[in-house]
Each structure stands twice: as C-alpha cells, then as structure tokens.
Write an enzyme that holds these catalytic residues in place. Structure first.
Site, mmCIF file in Angstrom:
data_model
loop_
_atom_site.group_PDB
_atom_site.id
_atom_site.type_symbol
_atom_site.label_atom_id
_atom_site.label_comp_id
_atom_site.label_asym_id
_atom_site.label_seq_id
_atom_site.Cartn_x
_atom_site.Cartn_y
_atom_site.Cartn_z
ATOM 1 N N LYS A 90 -9.608 -6.257 2.364
ATOM 2 C CA LYS A 90 -9.934 -5.939 0.963
ATOM 3 C C LYS A 90 -11.007 -6.885 0.419
ATOM 4 O O LYS A 90 -11.894 -6.447 -0.323
ATOM 5 C CB LYS A 90 -8.660 -5.983 0.115
ATOM 6 C CG LYS A 90 -7.702 -4.845 0.470
ATOM 7 C CD LYS A 90 -6.326 -5.060 -0.116
ATOM 8 C CE LYS A 90 -5.383 -3.908 0.219
ATOM 9 N NZ LYS A 90 -3.989 -4.201 -0.104
ATOM 10 N N GLY A 128 2.138 1.189 -3.190
ATOM 11 C CA GLY A 128 3.142 2.177 -3.595
ATOM 12 C C GLY A 128 2.535 3.568 -3.626
ATOM 13 O O GLY A 128 1.324 3.738 -3.779
#
Ligand code: HSE
Length: 403
Positions: A200, A298
């Site tokens: 990331k 999630g």
C-alpha cells in the site's frame, strides 16, 4: 446499460455484488444508466446464491463478451489476477481492482496497457479499504507538492495492536479475532509481517511522487516481535504502538519509503486510530497536513470503494479515467537509514550500562517487569548510530518513535 463482471466471489467480490444490488436505484440515478452485474467468475459452485445465474467458470466467456464494460478483479495475488487483468484490458474493458499486490508489483505495466487501450484501470479499494484516499490525493491535492505520505495501512495489525493495548490479549488471540472478523489476508503473514502495508505504501508513493516503487525496495518490518511488555512501556510514557508505512520526498527528487512499528504520541491523531480503522495523512506545500480516516478492511467498506470506481467509469465508459506514474528508477530510491529518530529500547542489563552507551536517555517503568529488564527512549539518531551503541546491551526490542 453498463455491464459488470466480478472475478472472484470471496469477501470483497461478494460485497461488490451486494452493494451493486442494494444500491442499484441510487447508482442508476447517479450514473444515468443501469449498472448490471452480468457475470461472476469463480471456480466454486454457489447454487443457493441470489446471483446463481451470473456464475461462470471460464474467463474467456467474459473476455469475449462485447457487452462487458467493466471487469472487477477481487481475486488477489499476482498470478491468475495478472493474467485476467491483462486480458481484460487487452479486450478493451476497464478494470477495477482491490488487489494491492497486483498494483504494487505490476501497476506501471497495467497502467501503460490501459493507456494504450484507452480504458481505465482504477484501484481505490487497494489502499485504505473503504477510505476515499487515492482520488483525493491525486485530484483534490493535485495543486500541491507533497513531501510525505504516511499511515496506518493495515486493518488486521491495527486491530491486533488495539486488542493487545486495550484488552491485554496475546498477539495470537488478537490475530484469531481479526481472522474471524474477515479482516486478515488469506495468508495472515502478509498482514503481520508488514507486506500488505508495504504494497500500500508503494501505491501511495507512486501516486504522490510519480514513479513506480517495487515492494522489494522498501525495508519492511511487521509486528510479530511486539510484546505486551512493549505495549505497557509505550503506554507508560504516553505512546501507542502503531504499524506505519511512510514515504518521503527527499532532496534531488529521491523517494524514501519503509514500513515499521512506531511509538506514536497520544497527541498525534494517528494514535487515536483504533481497531480495523486505517488513516492516511499527507503533507502538501499548500494544504499543510491532511488526514483520511475510515474502515481499512472488511467486506462492505472495501466494496464501497470498488463500486465508487465502477460508478466513475459507468458515467462515461468512453473516457479513460487517469491513474498514471512513471517507470521505476532504482537510483532515485533513498534508503531510510539516513532518517533520524528517537528510539524505544527494551533490554536486559542495567540503566547505568545504558547511560554509559547512550548518554542522555529517558528511563521507562512498568509493573511486573522481571529483574534486569530495562527500557528507555534515546535521543534522536540514525539506525547505524543506534546499532553502534546497542552493542553494549542485551537487546530485546527496538522501535522507532514518530517525531
Ligand atoms: N488484510 C488487509 C488489512 C485487508 O487487514 O488491512 C485490506 O487491505
């Protein structure tokens, strides 16, 4: 009508199907078109799924269907996902991805291919889960020269550290909870060893500083060595332990990036980022400091970011949406060893020995510490200077302190 194919019906892929269905009326209102889920590619069977008529097992069905405008890649990894993404772009389809490993390792080539084909390759969900961060950094902050981007980039490790700090759970107990909640990668070592955060920060660095940086260039340390003792000592002096990814613009256009745990002062907003939440902060020469905060992992939060990209493309499938950076130049990468920090040190030995080696130190204390255990914060110094002084001690733990 815009037709979408989802590759991979795992946590994120099934979340994308759910959001497209749940918000279909809103999406049509916002794009002026119906966005239809036409295919879902998965090797498994889902006979009871509400989308059972969409399932296919052969990617060439999607690749060769001229009606498919957008391919959503939520397979993960950089093998099958690379093949299907390349083929989809070559077939003139835009691709939306949540796959940070693929973007961090092949992003430059895939973006070049998208440019060549006049289609979009978007990956908002690859960093920060549901947090809108890539588009704001590249669009809203385009008027700035950015000097640093840093953040809590992995929900699983932030969840683990929070549960260790707040509930006194062991590392293993907290990891099990994160896995049960569907936050962790299939192989949790990518989370706990820092590789997911590394991918990331590579993507953030490429977007902020304009050049591809590969994960193998970025020194990466995870949280597997962090103990409850370290958490307690940090707490005793007003710090929280957080896994941070950082990328900095250095002199001469060089870029420095690394991933490591840090002691973050409770006064720093990053210290208040808990559980599965992520936060990314950036410093620009016009805006100063900005911070983006939200759920970093999630099913539905990540799907939210994917669907945002689909909508961006669906509004006008004929216009390529930009995401661009230059090829990697390894000579422009600066080792983080030039950076100076205060350091947290836990060791077996005496404070006198620590003072003899380090001079000025800030001693720390915790209840229940074994005899001979010492911990302290040093003055500011580079890693090489620290290592020279540490030679005099039996060191158990060393963590950077964020200034
Ligand atoms: N395993 C990742 C995390 C998922 O915990 O942040 C989101 O990239």
């Amino acid at each position: 009508m815009v037709n979408v194919a989802i590759l991979g019906f795992g946590t994120v892929g099934s979340g994308v199907a759910e959001v497209l269905t749940m918000n279909s009326a809103l999406i049509e209102q916002r794009t002026g078109k119906a966005v239809r889920l036409k295919y879902i590619l998965d090797v498994r069977d889902f006979p009871d799924s509400p989308y059972k008529d969409c399932f296919v097992k052969d990617f060439s069905v999607i690749e060769s269907d001229p009606e498919v405008d957008v391919v959503v890649e939520t397979i993960g990894g950089a093998t099958v996902a690379l093949d299907f993404t390349t083929r989809a772009l070559k077939a003139g389809k835009s691709v939306v991805s949540s796959n940070k490993e693929l973007v961090a390792t092949h992003g430059y080539d895939l973006l070049q291919l998208a440019v060549e084909k006049g289609v979009s390759y978007l990956f908002e969900a690859s960093v920060g889960g549901g947090i809108p961060v890539l588009r704001p950094l590249t669009n809203c902050l385009a008027g700035n020269e950015l000097s640093e981007v840093r953040g809590i980039l992995n929900g699983t490790t932030n969840y683990i550290l929070t549960r260790m700090i707040r509930a006194g759970l062991s590392f293993e107990q907290a990891l099990k909870e994160a896995q049960d909640n569907g936050y962790a990668e299939r192989d949790p070592s990518a989370d706990i060893e820092g590789h997911d955060a590394c991918r990331k920060i590579c993507i953030l660095a490429a977007l902020c500083f304009g050049r591809h940086i590969y994960p193998d260039q970025v020194p990466t340390q995870g949280i597997t060595a962090i103990t409850l003792a370290d958490v307690d000592y940090a707490n005793s002096c007003g710090y929280k332990i957080k896994l941070l990814g950082r990328a900095l613009r250095m002199e001469g256009g060089k870029v420095c990036a690394y991933v490591a745990p840090h002691l973050v002062s409770s006064e720093n907003p990053l210290a208040g980022v808990e559980d599965v939440f992520n936060a990314i902060s950036a410093t620009g020469n016009a805006v100063g400091d900005v911070m983006f905060y939200g759920r970093g992992a999630g099913k539905l939060p990540t799907a939210s970011a994917v669907v945002g990209d689909i909508i961006d493309i669906a509004k006008d499938v004929t216009t390529r949406k930009r995401n661009e950076w230059a090829a990697c130049d390894r000579s422009l990468f600066q080792s983080p060893e030039v950076l100076t920090f205060r350091w947290y040190v836990r060791a077996v030995g005496s404070m006198d020995a620590a003072r003899a080696a380090f001079g000025e130190i800030m001693p720390l204390a915790r209840g229940g510490a074994p005899a001979q255990e010492i911990a302290f914060l040093t003055e500011s110094m580079t890693l090489a200077q620290l290592n020279e002084k540490l030679a005099a001690l039996d060191v158990q733990s060393v963590i950077r302190v964020l200034a």
